[in-house]
Scaffold this motif. Sequence first.
Motif, PDB file in Angstrom:
ATOM      1  N   ARG A 414       0.791  -1.223   0.000  1.00 37.36           N
ATOM      2  CA  ARG A 414       0.000   0.000   0.000  1.00 37.36           C
ATOM      3  C   ARG A 414       0.826   1.277   0.000  1.00 37.36           C
ATOM      4  NH1 ARG A 414      -5.466  -0.998   0.974  1.00 37.36           N
ATOM      5  NH2 ARG A 414      -5.659   1.070   0.063  1.00 37.36           N
ATOM      6  N   CYS A 428      -2.319   6.830  17.897  1.00 36.21           N
ATOM      7  CA  CYS A 428      -3.661   7.161  18.395  1.00 36.21           C
ATOM      8  C   CYS A 428      -4.077   6.159  19.470  1.00 36.21           C
ATOM      9  CB  CYS A 428      -4.673   7.150  17.259  1.00 36.21           C
ATOM     10  SG  CYS A 428      -4.516   8.575  16.172  1.00 36.21           S
TER      11      CYS A 428
ATOM     12  N   SER B 221       2.644  14.665  -5.043  1.00 32.84           N
ATOM     13  CA  SER B 221       1.471  14.215  -4.304  1.00 32.84           C
ATOM     14  C   SER B 221       1.936  13.470  -3.063  1.00 32.84           C
ATOM     15  CB  SER B 221       0.633  13.299  -5.196  1.00 32.84           C
ATOM     16  OG  SER B 221      -0.086  12.393  -4.422  1.00 32.84           O
ATOM     17  N   ILE B 222       1.273  13.696  -1.946  1.00 32.32           N
ATOM     18  CA  ILE B 222       1.674  12.983  -0.729  1.00 32.32           C
ATOM     19  C   ILE B 222       1.122  11.575  -0.733  1.00 32.32           C
ATOM     20  CG2 ILE B 222       1.883  15.014   0.738  1.00 32.32           C
ATOM     21  CD1 ILE B 222      -0.929  14.278   1.800  1.00 32.32           C
ATOM     22  N   ASP B 223       0.264  11.295  -1.708  1.00 29.18           N
ATOM     23  CA  ASP B 223      -0.464  10.033  -1.692  1.00 29.18           C
ATOM     24  C   ASP B 223       0.211   9.013  -2.608  1.00 29.18           C
ATOM     25  OD1 ASP B 223      -2.304   8.114  -1.350  1.00 29.18           O
ATOM     26  OD2 ASP B 223      -4.014   9.245  -2.101  1.00 29.18           O
ATOM     27  N   ASP B 224       0.804   7.988  -2.037  1.00 31.65           N
ATOM     28  CA  ASP B 224       1.410   6.958  -2.873  1.00 31.65           C
ATOM     29  C   ASP B 224       0.736   5.605  -2.671  1.00 31.65           C
ATOM     30  OD1 ASP B 224       2.363   6.351  -0.339  1.00 31.65           O
ATOM     31  OD2 ASP B 224       4.245   5.553  -1.103  1.00 31.65           O
ATOM     32  N   GLU B 225      -0.524   5.649  -2.196  1.00 31.04           N
ATOM     33  CA  GLU B 225      -1.221   4.386  -1.929  1.00 31.04           C
ATOM     34  C   GLU B 225      -1.349   3.513  -3.167  1.00 31.04           C
ATOM     35  OE1 GLU B 225      -5.054   4.659   0.235  1.00 31.04           O
ATOM     36  OE2 GLU B 225      -4.788   6.755  -0.296  1.00 31.04           O
ATOM     37  N   PRO B 228       2.919   2.589  -4.763  1.00 28.36           N
ATOM     38  CA  PRO B 228       3.813   2.730  -3.622  1.00 28.36           C
ATOM     39  C   PRO B 228       5.181   3.292  -3.980  1.00 28.36           C
ATOM     40  CG  PRO B 228       2.609   0.712  -3.419  1.00 28.36           C
ATOM     41  CD  PRO B 228       2.232   1.291  -4.754  1.00 28.36           C
ATOM     42  N   PHE B 335      -7.274  10.866  -1.436  1.00 29.43           N
ATOM     43  CA  PHE B 335      -7.061   9.794  -0.463  1.00 29.43           C
ATOM     44  C   PHE B 335      -8.112   8.711  -0.620  1.00 29.43           C
ATOM     45  CE2 PHE B 335      -5.249  13.273   2.323  1.00 29.43           C
ATOM     46  CZ  PHE B 335      -3.953  12.928   1.995  1.00 29.43           C
ATOM     47  N   SER B 336      -7.713   7.495  -0.334  1.00 32.55           N
ATOM     48  CA  SER B 336      -8.687   6.411  -0.378  1.00 32.55           C
ATOM     49  C   SER B 336      -9.562   6.493   0.863  1.00 32.55           C
ATOM     50  CB  SER B 336      -7.974   5.071  -0.427  1.00 32.55           C
ATOM     51  OG  SER B 336      -7.369   4.800   0.809  1.00 32.55           O
ATOM     52  N   VAL B 338     -10.314   4.267   2.931  1.00 40.39           N
ATOM     53  CA  VAL B 338      -9.731   3.555   4.078  1.00 40.39           C
ATOM     54  C   VAL B 338      -8.856   4.497   4.896  1.00 40.39           C
ATOM     55  CG1 VAL B 338      -8.439   1.522   4.771  1.00 40.39           C
ATOM     56  CG2 VAL B 338      -9.662   1.519   2.598  1.00 40.39           C
ATOM     57  N   VAL B 339      -8.019   5.277   4.204  1.00 44.28           N
ATOM     58  CA  VAL B 339      -7.138   6.214   4.900  1.00 44.28           C
ATOM     59  C   VAL B 339      -7.953   7.225   5.689  1.00 44.28           C
ATOM     60  CG1 VAL B 339      -5.565   8.137   4.501  1.00 44.28           C
ATOM     61  CG2 VAL B 339      -5.164   5.977   3.365  1.00 44.28           C
ATOM     62  N   ILE B 342      -9.537   5.554   8.768  1.00 41.20           N
ATOM     63  CA  ILE B 342      -8.562   5.279   9.826  1.00 41.20           C
ATOM     64  C   ILE B 342      -8.203   6.567  10.556  1.00 41.20           C
ATOM     65  CG2 ILE B 342      -6.178   4.586  10.304  1.00 41.20           C
ATOM     66  CD1 ILE B 342      -6.387   2.561   8.094  1.00 41.20           C
ATOM     67  N   MET B 343      -7.942   7.635   9.793  1.00 44.45           N
ATOM     68  CA  MET B 343      -7.548   8.884  10.442  1.00 44.45           C
ATOM     69  C   MET B 343      -8.697   9.460  11.267  1.00 44.45           C
ATOM     70  SD  MET B 343      -4.434   9.189  10.008  1.00 44.45           S
ATOM     71  CE  MET B 343      -4.144  10.733  10.819  1.00 44.45           C
ATOM     72  N   GLY B 346      -9.067   7.194  14.299  1.00 51.09           N
ATOM     73  CA  GLY B 346      -7.859   7.310  15.118  1.00 51.09           C
ATOM     74  C   GLY B 346      -7.793   8.627  15.860  1.00 51.09           C
ATOM     75  N   LEU B 347      -8.131   9.712  15.191  1.00 50.97           N
ATOM     76  CA  LEU B 347      -8.068  11.018  15.855  1.00 50.97           C
ATOM     77  C   LEU B 347      -9.342  11.302  16.637  1.00 50.97           C
ATOM     78  CD1 LEU B 347      -6.448  13.227  13.081  1.00 50.97           C
ATOM     79  CD2 LEU B 347      -5.387  12.295  15.115  1.00 50.97           C
TER      80      LEU B 347
END
Lengths: 467, 377
Positions: A414, A428, B221-225, B228, B335-336, B338-339, B342-343, B346-347
């Motif tokens: 991923r 977290c 791009s910060i996104d390498d999902e 990769p 962003f996907s 899933v990301v 999770i964030m 998580g936050l």
Amino acid sequence: MAETEDRENLLGEYEPLHPRADGGAPKPMSAICDPSKLAHRVLVLVFMCFLGFGSYFCYDNPAALQIQVQQDMNLNTSKFMLLYAWYSWPNVILCFLGGFLLDRVFGIRLGTVIFSLFVCAGQVIFAAGALFNAFWLMEAGRFVFGIGGESLAVAQNTYAVSWFKGKELNLVFGLQLSMARLGSTVNMNIMGWVYGRVQSTLGSAGHTTLGATLMIAAVTCLFSLVCALILGFLDKRAEKILNKEQGKTGEVIKLSDVKEFSLSLWLIFIICVAYYAAIFPFIGLGQVFFIEKFNFSPAEARAVNSIVYIISAPASPILGFLVDRTGKNVVWVMCAVFATLAAHMMLAFTFWNPWIAMCLLGVSYSLLACALWPMVAFLVPEHQLGTAYGFMQSIQNLGLALIAMAAGAILDHRGYLFLEVFFCACICMALIAVVLLYLVDFLRGGDLNLSASARARLRGSSTSDSE
Amino acid sequence: MASDVNTTPLHVLFSLLVLQFATGFIFDGDKYKRQVSFELNPGLNASSPLPPGVGLLHVRALGASDTLHFLLSSLGAPALMLVHTNSSSSSVKVDWRRFLSGNTSGSLQVVPESSVQYSSALVFTRVWEYEDSNDTADPQRLCGGDGGPSFANGSFCLQISAFGSGGRDPVWPGLLHSANSSQLRVWLDGVTPRSNFSRFFLELQTVGRSELQSRVDIVRSIDDEYTPSIFQVSQWVSSPPNVTSPVLGYTQWKPVAYRNATPSLELAAPCRHTGPLPLPRLPPSGLVGAYFGDGYQASGLNVTFGIAGDPLYNATKYLSWTVLVGVGSPPVDSFSPVVMVIMAVGLGTPMLLILLGGVYICVRKKRAEPLAYEPIN
């Protein structure tokens, strides 16, 4: 000891006679040879510090040579991270056994030499695996290395207590920790260069070059083994001269104590596992991350990856002092976890210069270590401390092994963003545990979060109660 | 030296992917849909036989009021041509006798001509092989040349995918596509290298109206999902010289090639490209010669595969690279889900805990305060 003799003559330092406890024939000794003198203890301290140097230097060899290891051995990231997992596996059990083996089976002197031998042998097997292009042998090497590594740290602490208890103990612990970080830092920044030199000597890159490079790294382990032997000798000598007993870890492990652990202690365990899982595996994979995401040169990537260790060396004693003086451990842990979360989010979601995030990570990592580990002592009666710390380290290693494997697989499938999000999720989790710890401690009226002065007052009243 | 692609054994694989999602996913920005159909050698009758290895694939992507025509041909240098019309009944006409004789402008037409909004072509003019004995990945010594062994064995393949709706290729580099684009995967398989240190690079040319500007934007791009370890996307866009006006068409790729048919992280080879240069002549492609004439200009660039220290072509004898060609603005990744989930969880969870805990503690303290003043007895 010709060297010390020379120095003694040069300095012209002659110590007066010493009354000897055993009443044997008194013999004039210079300060540096007299185990009861500071000068001699400083000499011992030097060997003590270098005792762990080899194992800390070699622990992060894979991280320092990630690109080379993966290319020469033809590995994907999941397999590469197994090198870290294999280091952690033996320690899931050995954290309980290390103290026992040192106290009851080998004794500190022999035990230290044996663990140093394991570290040495492990690194040599690891290097041989690269030489023969056999990855399973490399994994076996890391396993053997792991058997020695963590237990050697226990032995190092035991030596420190036995020589410096009631004297300069905290300073010595601090110095040892700084030395460990120095070992990691030197490794991170020098191994790429060593590989380059070996490559230009042998003419090409490949598993032979990697093996030769790792063999050179094994020299540091050999050096540590020599330190272990000298320490053993000096300790034996001191025992004869001062009638001093062999050092003991004093750890008593009773697994049945585990069921008496309080909820707060379990929360601390969760923080420990979740937090360190987002630090060490990340550093293991960091170098290539900085190259690929931030277009760093390999040398700069290694430097920024090692900054966590570099900062930790001076910051640990300073922050330790700060936490000791203020108390409020839970709040400090919470700050550390928040700062780490911020650092990981910066690395995940921005292109900001990673020096910022990594420095923040370095400070918060040191702060957490200073505030988290002492809390265990507030929660557990002294006779259970050994079990509690052993258990904490054990599940920390279990967590590290599992997370290292997961991190490799996540990266392979991923990518880095997802990996960073995964690390954020771990942090977290730690954050949830800290908040719960704060609440539980508040509701139960615990003293984890007392200020230092309140804690001192409490200690004063409890001693007066018991009197 | 160069190997002109048309002299190499060439297999153009026509494979068509029509991806239809029942319900547009929340994060797939482009919901525009098209009906995709394809036709091999349109209008060819049996009387004029094709030379071996030559074919023309016509992909018709029919929208509500417009049509996209993708044409892929291996006559001359392989080329993908894209014509956008504002009519849902536009069609492609080929004068096969003149088309096959080559060099005849106007033998391929999209009618009605007045409906054509935008047209461009991407041409794979050359595959270059160079000797990289110093491991710099910088083309200095080209292989082959006069009297040298020619580029033999192996194959250079093209695979086209056209899309009925937005989505993402499941195979790395997993480019995001819309109904306004088609994807080309090129691979170089089993070529016997002519030196022990061979690396390859591709020469690409685009053809577009001469008044349009051609430039390559590199978007970080910060996104390498989805790809990769790749944090960039390169976009070769053509736009009117006016800076603020929107992009008309694009060729988009991630700077990565894979050294195996099943891509993985350790088999990724980073790519670099040179800046696009305007060229004096149109590329030697049958399709380009047949459709484009005056008023069109070509610009070219090279894409090199692998950087210094990467394994050479010899190691796997395989290289694959993927580009997306389309009209309008290039698709932008996000962003996907899933990301995001999770964030958010998580936050959100610790924040909620802090909030609830804070309120609870305040209440407890408030209630505890008056108690403190009550007499003990």
